[in-house]
Write a protein that holds these residues in place. Structure first.
Motif, short mmCIF file in Angstrom:
data_model
loop_
_atom_site.label_atom_id
_atom_site.label_comp_id
_atom_site.label_asym_id
_atom_site.label_seq_id
_atom_site.Cartn_x
_atom_site.Cartn_y
_atom_site.Cartn_z
N ASP A 6 45.07 8.40 31.42
CA ASP A 6 44.01 9.18 32.05
C ASP A 6 42.71 8.92 31.30
OD1 ASP A 6 44.22 10.65 29.70
OD2 ASP A 6 44.99 12.45 30.65
N TRP A 7 41.62 9.57 31.75
CA TRP A 7 40.32 9.34 31.13
C TRP A 7 40.27 9.83 29.68
CZ3 TRP A 7 37.89 5.64 33.03
CH2 TRP A 7 37.73 5.43 34.39
N ARG A 8 41.10 10.81 29.33
CA ARG A 8 41.13 11.27 27.94
C ARG A 8 41.56 10.14 27.01
NH1 ARG A 8 44.01 16.59 25.82
NH2 ARG A 8 43.91 16.90 28.03
N ALA A 9 42.62 9.44 27.39
CA ALA A 9 43.10 8.31 26.58
C ALA A 9 42.05 7.19 26.54
CB ALA A 9 44.43 7.80 27.13
N TYR A 10 41.39 6.95 27.66
CA TYR A 10 40.33 5.94 27.72
C TYR A 10 39.22 6.30 26.73
CZ TYR A 10 36.58 3.02 29.62
OH TYR A 10 35.55 2.11 29.77
N MET A 11 38.81 7.57 26.74
CA MET A 11 37.73 8.03 25.86
C MET A 11 38.13 8.01 24.40
SD MET A 11 36.20 11.08 28.13
CE MET A 11 35.92 10.79 29.86
N ASN A 12 39.37 8.33 24.11
CA ASN A 12 39.84 8.26 22.73
C ASN A 12 39.79 6.83 22.22
OD1 ASN A 12 40.26 10.99 22.39
ND2 ASN A 12 42.39 10.89 23.07
N LYS A 13 40.13 5.89 23.08
CA LYS A 13 40.04 4.47 22.71
C LYS A 13 38.57 4.06 22.54
CE LYS A 13 41.25 -0.13 24.30
NZ LYS A 13 41.54 -0.93 25.46
N LEU A 14 37.71 4.56 23.42
CA LEU A 14 36.29 4.26 23.36
C LEU A 14 35.68 4.76 22.05
CD1 LEU A 14 33.67 3.51 25.21
CD2 LEU A 14 33.48 5.98 25.37
N GLY A 15 36.07 5.93 21.60
CA GLY A 15 35.50 6.55 20.41
C GLY A 15 36.17 6.17 19.11
N THR A 16 36.69 4.96 19.00
CA THR A 16 37.30 4.51 17.76
C THR A 16 36.47 3.37 17.17
OG1 THR A 16 38.74 3.01 18.96
CG2 THR A 16 39.65 5.14 18.38
N PRO A 17 36.37 3.18 15.89
CA PRO A 17 36.99 4.03 14.89
C PRO A 17 36.27 5.38 14.81
CG PRO A 17 35.62 2.39 13.82
CD PRO A 17 35.61 2.09 15.29
N GLU A 18 37.04 6.41 14.55
CA GLU A 18 36.51 7.76 14.56
C GLU A 18 35.39 7.99 13.56
OE1 GLU A 18 39.41 10.84 14.55
OE2 GLU A 18 40.59 9.88 16.11
N ARG A 19 35.40 7.28 12.47
CA ARG A 19 34.35 7.49 11.47
C ARG A 19 32.98 6.98 11.95
NH1 ARG A 19 37.42 3.34 10.03
NH2 ARG A 19 36.45 1.35 9.56
N ALA A 20 32.96 6.16 13.00
CA ALA A 20 31.70 5.64 13.53
C ALA A 20 31.07 6.56 14.58
CB ALA A 20 31.92 4.26 14.14
N PHE A 21 31.83 7.53 15.07
CA PHE A 21 31.36 8.39 16.15
C PHE A 21 31.39 9.86 15.74
CE2 PHE A 21 32.71 4.61 18.36
CZ PHE A 21 31.80 4.49 19.40
N LYS A 40 27.05 6.80 15.38
CA LYS A 40 26.19 7.12 14.23
C LYS A 40 25.26 5.98 13.84
CE LYS A 40 29.77 10.12 12.34
NZ LYS A 40 30.74 10.27 11.25
N LEU A 41 25.70 4.74 13.96
CA LEU A 41 24.87 3.62 13.50
C LEU A 41 23.83 3.18 14.52
CD1 LEU A 41 27.65 1.51 11.75
CD2 LEU A 41 25.96 3.01 10.69
N GLN A 166 20.93 -2.47 20.06
CA GLN A 166 22.14 -3.25 19.82
C GLN A 166 23.35 -2.57 20.44
OE1 GLN A 166 22.66 -4.08 15.68
NE2 GLN A 166 21.09 -5.66 15.70
N PRO A 167 24.32 -3.37 20.84
CA PRO A 167 25.55 -2.77 21.38
C PRO A 167 26.35 -2.07 20.29
CG PRO A 167 25.76 -5.15 21.24
CD PRO A 167 24.35 -4.83 20.88
N ILE A 168 27.08 -1.08 20.69
CA ILE A 168 27.91 -0.29 19.77
C ILE A 168 28.92 -1.17 19.05
CG2 ILE A 168 29.74 1.45 19.72
CD1 ILE A 168 28.06 3.00 21.83
N ARG A 169 29.55 -2.08 19.73
CA ARG A 169 30.62 -2.87 19.11
C ARG A 169 30.13 -3.74 17.96
NH1 ARG A 169 34.03 -3.15 24.22
NH2 ARG A 169 35.17 -1.21 23.95
N THR A 170 28.89 -4.24 17.99
CA THR A 170 28.39 -5.03 16.86
C THR A 170 28.01 -4.12 15.71
OG1 THR A 170 26.12 -5.05 17.68
CG2 THR A 170 27.52 -6.89 18.30
N LYS A 171 27.61 -2.88 16.00
CA LYS A 171 27.24 -1.93 14.95
C LYS A 171 28.46 -1.30 14.30
CE LYS A 171 22.70 -1.26 14.76
NZ LYS A 171 21.97 -1.06 13.54
N THR A 172 29.59 -1.28 14.99
CA THR A 172 30.79 -0.67 14.43
C THR A 172 31.43 -1.61 13.45
OG1 THR A 172 31.13 0.54 16.47
CG2 THR A 172 33.01 0.36 15.03
#
Length: 172
Positions: A6-21, A40-41, A166-172
């Motif tokens: 479901d969208w909850r699992a999608y969002m949990n995957k999106l918000g990883t690593p947790e220390r970056a969000f 955060k970055l 910048q995109p999130i993935r390069t900043k993470t």
């Protein structure tokens, strides 16, 4: 790896690593909740509005950045299925993978409009053209609005501020 059900699992995957969000959540009305993932970055926030009782549908999604006035526009009413996942992935691609650019235009010292484009250099498609309340009233005085728009975008009047994000993935 656990399947996305479901969208909850999608969002949990999106918000990883947790220390970056940083995650925020709350209730808008009795039947609608919001979830915000603040990176955060990069200072980009991804907002989701969902029915309070389940995660089978996204009522609204968008992304913004605190360094600019421009934003992504809204993706509305997306069901959790293959097509919905594809639509959300495509919608979030500039924020997550390719970066984006916002050009904020000012006239007489006041914010006038923004144009948001995919790609950090603004070479991609126009994602959203946001109009301020001030500009709304100028639409009542056509063709003055069209001329003002063209003159601002060409730098003949007012000023502009370009912000490459910048995109999130390069900043993470």
């Amino acid at each position: 790896m656990k399947a996305i059900e479901d969208w909850r699992a999608y969002m949990n995957k999106l918000g990883t690593p947790e220390r970056a969000f940083r995650r925020y959540h709350g209730i808008v009305h009795d039947s609608i909740r919001y979830l915000v993932f603040f990176h955060k970055l990069s200072s980009t926030s991804i907002w989701f509005y969902l029915p309070k009782e389940n995660y089978s549908r996204i009522l609204c999604a968008y992304y913004i950045n605190s360094n600019t006035r421009g934003w992504s526009g809204e993706l509305r009413n997306v069901d959790f299925d293959k097509k919905g996942i594809w639509m959300l992935d495509d919608f979030l691609r500039p924020a997550m993978e390719t970066g984006w650019e916002s050009i904020d235009y000012y006239l007489m010292g006041k914010y006038f409009t923004s144009c948001v484009k995919a790609g950090m250099d603004g070479s991609g498609k126009v994602i959203q053209k946001f109009t301020s309340y001030y500009k709304f009233w100028s639409y009542l005085m056509l063709p003055i609005c069209f001329l003002m728009d063209q003159m601002i975008q060409r730098g003949l009047i007012g000023r502009s501020k370009r912000v490459s994000l910048q995109p999130i993935r390069t900043k993470t």
